[in-house]
Design an enzyme around this catalytic site. Structure first.
Site, PDB file in Angstrom:
ATOM      1  N   GLN A   1      -9.195  15.958  -4.231  1.00 56.41           N
ATOM      2  CA  GLN A   1     -10.385  15.856  -3.108  1.00 56.41           C
ATOM      3  C   GLN A   1     -10.672  15.303  -2.581  1.00 56.41           C
ATOM      4  O   GLN A   1     -12.223  15.822  -2.753  1.00 56.41           O
ATOM      5  CB  GLN A   1      -9.847  17.779  -2.930  1.00 56.41           C
ATOM      6  CG  GLN A   1     -10.972  17.127  -1.227  1.00 56.41           C
ATOM      7  CD  GLN A   1     -10.004  17.445   0.507  1.00 56.41           C
ATOM      8  OE1 GLN A   1      -8.812  18.212  -0.365  1.00 56.41           O
ATOM      9  NE2 GLN A   1      -9.519  16.620   0.582  1.00 56.41           N
ATOM     10  N   PHE A   2     -11.175  13.735  -2.747  1.00 56.53           N
ATOM     11  CA  PHE A   2     -11.614  12.611  -2.610  1.00 56.53           C
ATOM     12  C   PHE A   2     -13.286  13.573  -1.503  1.00 56.53           C
ATOM     13  O   PHE A   2     -14.325  13.095  -1.726  1.00 56.53           O
ATOM     14  CB  PHE A   2     -11.275  11.886  -3.164  1.00 56.53           C
ATOM     15  CG  PHE A   2     -11.174  10.906  -1.599  1.00 56.53           C
ATOM     16  CD1 PHE A   2     -12.400  10.275  -1.082  1.00 56.53           C
ATOM     17  CD2 PHE A   2     -10.271  10.844  -1.295  1.00 56.53           C
ATOM     18  CE1 PHE A   2     -11.999   9.709   0.141  1.00 56.53           C
ATOM     19  CE2 PHE A   2     -10.127   9.993  -0.324  1.00 56.53           C
ATOM     20  CZ  PHE A   2     -10.948   9.902   0.201  1.00 56.53           C
ATOM     21  N   THR A   3     -12.855  13.824  -0.879  1.00 55.43           N
ATOM     22  CA  THR A   3     -13.290  14.026   0.887  1.00 55.43           C
ATOM     23  C   THR A   3     -14.115  14.702   0.065  1.00 55.43           C
ATOM     24  O   THR A   3     -15.734  14.794   1.092  1.00 55.43           O
ATOM     25  CB  THR A   3     -12.703  14.240   1.765  1.00 55.43           C
ATOM     26  OG1 THR A   3     -11.840  15.249   1.713  1.00 55.43           O
ATOM     27  CG2 THR A   3     -11.661  12.916   2.013  1.00 55.43           C
TER      28      THR A   3
END
Length: 147
Positions: A78-80
């Site tokens: 989950q890079f966000t």
């Protein structure tokens, strides 16, 4: 390294309509990796997740870990989590590690959880994923290896 931990009765992740990972009960992990993260962050976070006492004992106290109850892990990249929305209306994701750095660390994190004796299911790194879960409690925590 930043992980959103959700205690879950069941969860699954699908990519292009197919299930890539599913658990019956345990923890759903949304895993974010930043530029400064190292294998030391991976080890610390895996130990923290495996030992975090957020499941109730017979007296209703949070005294058991996912390891203690024989729970499972659904780990989703989950890079966000490293999105910065302080300025403007569009988040800036510059703090998120590039895929060539993040993916190996994410894989080592999942392997460290497996080495701790946990069953680990995953999504697909970098893919558009649909994650569904029944949040148990609800219990949701954010753990940051740098905090």
């Amino acid at each position: 390294m930043k992980v959103v931990i959700q205690r879950s009765k069941r969860a699954e992740v699908t990519v292009d309509g197919g299930v890539t990972g599913a658990i019956e009960f345990g923890l759903v992990l949304l895993v974010g990796i930043t530029h400064e993260d190292t294998d030391a962050d991976v080890r610390w976070m895996a130990e923290k997740v495996a030992g975090l006492r957020i499941f109730e004992d017979d007296n209703g106290k949070m005294n058991h870990s996912v390891t203690d109850i024989g729970g499972q892990i659904l780990s989703v990249s989950q890079f966000t989590l490293y999105g910065d929305s302080r300025k403007g209306r569009r988040p800036n994701f510059m703090a998120a590690a590039r895929p060539e750095q993040a993916e190996p660390l994410y894989e080592r994190f999942n392997e460290a959880l497996r080495a701790a004796g946990l069953k680990v299911e995953t999504g697909v790194f970098g893919a558009m994923m649909d994650v569904s879960l029944v949040n148990w409690g609800p219990v949701t925590l954010i753990v940051d290896s740098k905090a």
